[in-house]
Design an enzyme around this catalytic site. Structure first.
Site, short mmCIF file in Angstrom:
data_model
loop_
_atom_site.label_atom_id
_atom_site.label_comp_id
_atom_site.label_asym_id
_atom_site.label_seq_id
_atom_site.Cartn_x
_atom_site.Cartn_y
_atom_site.Cartn_z
CB VAL A 54 16.52 4.31 -4.16
CG1 VAL A 54 16.64 3.72 -2.77
CG2 VAL A 54 15.38 5.33 -4.23
CE1 TYR A 146 3.01 7.52 -2.96
CE2 TYR A 146 0.64 7.13 -3.04
CZ TYR A 146 1.87 6.91 -2.45
OH TYR A 146 1.97 6.07 -1.37
CE LYS A 150 4.18 4.22 -3.36
NZ LYS A 150 5.38 3.60 -2.73
CB THR A 181 2.81 7.86 9.37
OG1 THR A 181 2.34 8.84 8.42
CG2 THR A 181 2.50 6.46 8.85
CD1 TRP A 238 -15.54 1.28 0.61
CD2 TRP A 238 -17.39 0.07 0.77
NE1 TRP A 238 -15.87 1.20 1.95
CE2 TRP A 238 -17.00 0.47 2.08
CE3 TRP A 238 -18.55 -0.70 0.63
CZ2 TRP A 238 -17.73 0.12 3.22
CZ3 TRP A 238 -19.26 -1.06 1.77
CH2 TRP A 238 -18.85 -0.65 3.04
#
Length: 238
Positions: A54, A146, A150, A181, A238
């Site tokens: 990609v 990361y 996101k 997973t 929370w």
């Protein structure tokens, strides 16, 4: 419905492919030729594997043209290609920052752009796999690159949704929390720590994610676009 899934040989992507292939034609895009080929063999004629990175506009264009030769229009695109590595901000190297950003964020944008011509022919739907880490900073795992990728993906989906709504293409994302997973199996001590912060008291399953993706792909969500659906058992409450 015909559906393309980037990162389709991965843990979540492959479960989406297995579920959707029960009734639809699925095109699985991934850099992992072995797992992609195995998934194609498992699912049979309803699945076609296409080797694709990609991060490459050229490979995405080739994948799009391959799909167009079989299906002139594409009903859905699931963006599940993603990478991560736990590393502190003080130790994070530029090469690792770029690897994550190029795959998780730039790769998502390039995928949207590449497949828009097919999706626009039949009012298609795009669903990106984001993360709860796009909304909060993880307590137990340092990976700022990361998290940033996101967060960017969530806002990318909102921004593109605003542009493409009048063109008939919906864009949404789902943000899984802690999901069981192969990457998280066998980490029992961490599971117990995670569960303490999840109001529902358990980790999610890939089927939890698949159900949300299916909803956002089909006509049941025809008036939903630019939305981030958190699948985290209440972790971010929370």
């Amino acid at each position: 419905m015909s559906l393309a899934i980037t990162g389709g040989a991965g843990a979540i992507g492959s479960e989406i492919a297995r579920h959707m292939a029960q009734e639809h034609k699925v095109f699985v895009l991934d850099i992992d030729k072995r797992r992609g080929g195995e998934l194609e063999a498992e699912l049979g004629s309803r699945c076609k594997f296409i080797a694709c990175d990609v991060r490459s506009e050229h490979e995405l264009a080739q994948a799009r043209d391959t799909i167009a030769n079989e299906d002139e229009a594409l009903s859905g695109l699931v963006i599940a290609a993603g990478v991560n590595k736990t590393v502190s901000a003080t130790s994070l190297e530029t090469s690792e920052w770029n690897r994550v950003m190029d795959t998780n964020l730039t790769g998502a944008f390039l995928s949207m752009q590449a497949f828009f011509p097919l999706l626009s022919k039949c009012s298609g739907s795009i669903v990106a796999i984001a993360s709860k880490s796009g909304s909060i900073s993880n307590k137990t795992a340092p990976h700022c690159h990361y998290n940033a990728s996101k967060a960017g993906l969530i806002h990318l989906c909102r921004s593109v949704a605003a542009e493409w709504a009048e063109l008939g293409v919906r864009v949404n994302c789902v943000s899984p929390g802690y999901i069981l997973t192969p990457m998280t199996e066998g980490r029992d001590k961490e599971h117990e720590i995670w569960k303490k912060d999840i109001p529902m008291g358990r980790l999610g399953s890939t089927s939890d994610v698949v159900g949300a993706v299916e909803f956002l792909l089909n006509d049941s969500s025809s008036f939903v676009t630019g939305h981030d659906l958190l699948i985290d058992g209440g972790y971010t409450i929370w």
